[in-house]
Design a protein around this motif. Structure first.
Motif, mmCIF file in Angstrom:
data_model
loop_
_atom_site.group_PDB
_atom_site.id
_atom_site.type_symbol
_atom_site.label_atom_id
_atom_site.label_comp_id
_atom_site.label_asym_id
_atom_site.label_seq_id
_atom_site.Cartn_x
_atom_site.Cartn_y
_atom_site.Cartn_z
ATOM 1 N N SER A 224 0.804 -1.298 0.012
ATOM 2 C CA SER A 224 -0.148 -0.012 -0.008
ATOM 3 C C SER A 224 0.930 1.263 0.080
ATOM 4 N N GLU A 225 2.122 1.284 0.207
ATOM 5 C CA GLU A 225 3.031 2.209 0.433
ATOM 6 C C GLU A 225 3.935 2.499 -0.866
ATOM 7 N N ILE A 226 3.843 1.588 -1.725
ATOM 8 C CA ILE A 226 4.501 1.389 -3.232
ATOM 9 C C ILE A 226 3.898 2.184 -4.111
ATOM 10 N N ASP A 227 4.317 3.145 -4.571
ATOM 11 C CA ASP A 227 3.716 4.020 -5.654
ATOM 12 C C ASP A 227 4.096 3.211 -6.984
ATOM 13 N N LEU A 228 2.831 2.839 -7.600
ATOM 14 C CA LEU A 228 2.931 2.023 -8.822
ATOM 15 C C LEU A 228 3.514 2.201 -9.983
ATOM 16 N N LEU A 229 3.505 3.888 -10.032
ATOM 17 C CA LEU A 229 4.303 4.435 -11.116
ATOM 18 C C LEU A 229 5.666 4.639 -11.007
ATOM 19 N N ASP A 230 6.170 4.522 -9.753
ATOM 20 C CA ASP A 230 7.615 4.616 -9.258
ATOM 21 C C ASP A 230 7.937 3.774 -8.256
ATOM 22 N N SER A 236 13.613 4.203 -1.125
ATOM 23 C CA SER A 236 14.845 5.348 -1.237
ATOM 24 C C SER A 236 14.807 5.757 0.032
ATOM 25 N N LYS A 237 14.146 5.382 1.254
ATOM 26 C CA LYS A 237 14.321 5.964 2.678
ATOM 27 C C LYS A 237 15.621 5.346 3.177
ATOM 28 N N SER A 238 16.547 5.941 4.035
ATOM 29 C CA SER A 238 17.639 5.431 4.574
ATOM 30 C C SER A 238 17.643 4.108 5.408
ATOM 31 N N ASP A 239 16.396 3.761 5.693
ATOM 32 C CA ASP A 239 16.454 2.669 6.533
ATOM 33 C C ASP A 239 16.209 1.276 5.502
#
Length: 242
Positions: A224-230, A236-239
């Motif tokens: 649910s947190e993943i952008d389907l277009l990107d 890309s978050k540091s963790d």
């Protein structure tokens, strides 16, 4: 970061808990993506044997502290001293002291870890007569519900004296209609229904301590947190970086 852990420490009822419908497997499913449920069950063990190998079971230092540890011994300690499982018997006085020593060891090693004691389960004596352990020429059950109840009371006493939580599965299970056959497969070990009873009690103990899926983060981005277009943007978050 590594996922937090919940460790299940006990005898055969713990060792079997990752089987179909097992209470341990249900915990692992319930906390999937959030917690590693670690199985440390040892069939046939009593508290005396558990103390002998506790250093082997619980390695690591304060940085490896699990969220919680369940301690589920007593069914074997409560074996009667004059019947077929006498070799597993531990007196109720020693059982109580052994439990206290196990709790003291874990509290010293991991002061922030939630400890959940679980009492011995009830015993269906007819079931034990039908499924005895080893040779049983006397035809008598090697365990009785009365003895299991006495050890359950000792476990509850330890919880109060040591200031740790306890699940009284001996009493809880006997509230279930026809518990002897509904909850126990052989007078001792759990059916799917019996496993469900304990799973719900463990979940309630964890909930009281604030350990729930709602309070724990997933260790990587959810769909649910993943952008389907990107899609890679979520990583890309540091963790999430290697």
């Amino acid at each position: 970061m590594m996922r937090p852990k919940i460790i299940l420490f006990g005898d055969s009822i713990t060792e079997d808990s990752f089987g179909d419908g097992g209470w341990g497997a249900s915990l692992a499913h319930h906390f999937s993506r959030m917690v590693d449920v670690v199985l440390r069950g040892y069939s046939g063990y009593n508290t005396r044997w558990a103390l002998k190998m506790i250093n082997h079971v619980f390695t690591g230092d304060i940085t490896d502290a699990p969220l919680a540890v369940t301690v589920f011994f007593g069914a074997n300690d409560a074996s009667l001293p004059d019947r077929s499982s006498a070799f597993q018997h531990v007196s109720i006085v020693e059982y109580k002291q052994n439990l206290e020593d196990i709790v003291t060891y874990l509290k010293k090693k991991w002061p922030t870890t939630l400890l959940l004691l679980i009492t011995p389960p009830p015993i269906d004596e007819e079931g034990r007569r039908r499924y005895p352990f080893g040779d049983n020429p006397s035809g008598l059950p090697e365990r009785t519900n009365e003895a299991a109840g006495a050890y359950a009371k000792a476990c509850i006493s330890v919880s109060g004296e040591c200031g740790v939580a306890v699940i009284d599965i001996w009493s809880k299970m006997q509230q279930i209609p026809n518990w002897e056959k509904s909850c126990l497969s052989d007078g001792l070990h759990f059916t799917a229904s019996g496993n469900k009873v304990l799973f719900e009690e463990v979940m309630e103990g964890l909930r009281k301590a604030g350990i729930t899926p709602e309070t724990l983060p997933a260790d990587l981005p959810l769909m649910s947190e993943i952008d389907l277009l990107d899609p890679l943007k979520a990583f890309s978050k540091s963790d999430c970086q290697i």
